[in-house]
Scaffold this motif. Structure first.
Motif, mmCIF file in Angstrom:
data_model
loop_
_atom_site.group_PDB
_atom_site.id
_atom_site.type_symbol
_atom_site.label_atom_id
_atom_site.label_comp_id
_atom_site.label_asym_id
_atom_site.label_seq_id
_atom_site.Cartn_x
_atom_site.Cartn_y
_atom_site.Cartn_z
ATOM 1 N N SER A 24 36.867 35.878 27.128
ATOM 2 C CA SER A 24 35.951 36.582 26.062
ATOM 3 C C SER A 24 36.094 36.307 24.545
ATOM 4 O O SER A 24 35.829 37.009 23.723
ATOM 5 C CB SER A 24 36.687 38.178 26.162
ATOM 6 N N ALA A 37 32.726 40.916 28.246
ATOM 7 C CA ALA A 37 32.602 41.147 29.624
ATOM 8 C C ALA A 37 31.137 41.909 29.828
ATOM 9 O O ALA A 37 30.716 43.020 29.120
ATOM 10 C CB ALA A 37 33.794 42.398 29.959
ATOM 11 N N SER A 41 30.974 42.879 35.329
ATOM 12 C CA SER A 41 32.265 42.578 35.338
ATOM 13 C C SER A 41 32.689 43.937 36.174
ATOM 14 O O SER A 41 34.027 43.769 36.309
ATOM 15 C CB SER A 41 32.811 42.377 33.893
ATOM 16 N N ALA A 44 34.800 42.870 38.804
ATOM 17 C CA ALA A 44 36.212 41.828 38.589
ATOM 18 C C ALA A 44 37.320 42.082 39.617
ATOM 19 O O ALA A 44 37.313 43.410 39.979
ATOM 20 C CB ALA A 44 36.506 41.745 37.236
ATOM 21 N N SER A 47 43.406 43.968 38.451
ATOM 22 C CA SER A 47 44.562 43.099 37.814
ATOM 23 C C SER A 47 45.748 42.966 38.250
ATOM 24 O O SER A 47 46.528 42.108 38.213
ATOM 25 C CB SER A 47 44.763 44.066 36.266
ATOM 26 N N GLU A 61 44.091 37.239 32.603
ATOM 27 C CA GLU A 61 42.970 37.839 31.697
ATOM 28 C C GLU A 61 43.557 38.270 30.493
ATOM 29 O O GLU A 61 42.904 37.935 29.419
ATOM 30 C CB GLU A 61 42.357 39.228 32.508
ATOM 31 N N GLU A 62 44.821 38.644 30.402
ATOM 32 C CA GLU A 62 45.515 38.937 29.148
ATOM 33 C C GLU A 62 45.820 37.864 28.338
ATOM 34 O O GLU A 62 45.226 37.875 27.158
ATOM 35 C CB GLU A 62 46.648 39.655 29.538
ATOM 36 N N GLN A 66 39.864 36.702 29.974
ATOM 37 C CA GLN A 66 38.793 36.374 31.094
ATOM 38 C C GLN A 66 38.591 37.627 32.005
ATOM 39 O O GLN A 66 39.632 38.569 31.981
ATOM 40 C CB GLN A 66 38.945 35.238 31.594
ATOM 41 N N GLN A 67 37.284 37.641 32.527
ATOM 42 C CA GLN A 67 37.142 38.296 33.736
ATOM 43 C C GLN A 67 37.315 37.622 35.102
ATOM 44 O O GLN A 67 36.277 36.578 35.151
ATOM 45 C CB GLN A 67 35.960 39.278 33.357
ATOM 46 N N VAL A 68 38.219 37.787 35.886
ATOM 47 C CA VAL A 68 38.135 36.934 37.231
ATOM 48 C C VAL A 68 37.344 37.442 38.242
ATOM 49 O O VAL A 68 37.265 38.622 38.448
ATOM 50 C CB VAL A 68 39.411 36.813 37.935
ATOM 51 N N GLY A 97 34.555 33.059 37.383
ATOM 52 C CA GLY A 97 34.182 34.183 36.957
ATOM 53 C C GLY A 97 32.849 34.711 36.777
ATOM 54 O O GLY A 97 32.104 34.085 37.829
#
Length: 247
Positions: A24, A37, A41, A44, A47, A61-62, A66-68, A97
């Motif tokens: 992002s 996102a 997403s 996704a 988390s 992601e943090e 990113q969004q997996v 992603g």
């Protein structure tokens, strides 16, 4: 960001599949300009899901913004008798992603093995760490609290690689693959350095531990289709059952 510092052909083919990784640009990795996102997403990976036996999706992601969408992995260790007993270990993790035209990075691949060969697609002129470090286009880096050193390298394919050498000479490699709709990864060195920082501290111990055959997440028919898996016998279950997804 201030930084001081796989084993089957089936997985190699999986790693080449064009599925995208959304970064992002609001995190320490700033190379993915304008990435956001998307509505897709919402699907996704949650988390709290363990990612490649090493961390959680949320922590990745943090770290990378990113969004997996999905990931695949395996690792193994074997004891071999060949005059001198030795242990060989390997590890592979592929993270994918969502596809966005403005996103520069499509996926990233982390590999480790207990030998000194550098194996990175399109890195034709470096087969050892010393050769990689000697490249004029290579940039050296270290990581706080982690013994060893690394280099980041732009590739002819406009992808980026990081090669990390541990004190015992073993090698971890990271490959960031550009989105096929973009020309290049603007700040690819930061991307592969950040990924190395996540994986380098733990991968050798995981690779030396119990074997995990090829598996992936999420485990559903859509993922199997995307990865080209037709035989359920090719799918292993994780050593620790997946937790219930939560955000």
């Amino acid at each position: 960001m201030t930084v001081t510092y796989a084993r089957s052909s089936r997985l190699f083919l999986v790693g080449l599949m064009a599925v995208s990784l959304l970064l992002s640009g609001c995190s320490a990795v700033t190379s993915i300009r304008g990435a956001r996102a998307s509505a897709s997403s919402t699907a996704a990976v949650a988390s709290n899901i363990p990612l490649c036996d090493l961390t959680t999706v949320g922590k990745v992601e943090e770290k990378l913004g990113q969004q997996v969408e999905k990931f695949t992995y395996e690792h193994s260790s074997s004891y071999e008798h060949n005059n001198t007993p030795s242990t060989y270990a390997s590890y592979g993790c592929w993270v994918y992603g969502f596809s966005e035209h403005q996103v520069e990075t499509e996926k990233f691949i982390v590999k480790y093995k207990t030998d000194t060969d550098v194996d990175v697609p399109a890195l034709y002129d470096a087969h050892t760490y010393a050769e990689a470090k000697a490249l004029q286009r290579a940039s050296r880096f270290t990581l706080d609290g982690i013994q060893g050193e690394g280099v980041t390298i732009p590739l002819e394919t406009n992808n980026w690689a990081a090669v990390w050498q541990y004190p015992d000479g073993t090698i971890l490699t990271v490959l960031a693959v550009r989105n096929r709709d973009t020309e290049k990864i603007s700040n690819g060195g930061d991307v592969v350095t950040a990924i190395t920082e996540i994986f380098a501290p733990k991968v050798p111990d995981i690779a030396a531990g119990p074997t995990q055959e090829f598996t992936f997440y999420p485990v559903n028919e859509n993922t199997k289709k995307q990865l080209g898996i037709v035989d359920d016998d090719d799918i292993a279950t994780p050593r620790t059952p997946w937790p219930s997804p939560s955000r």
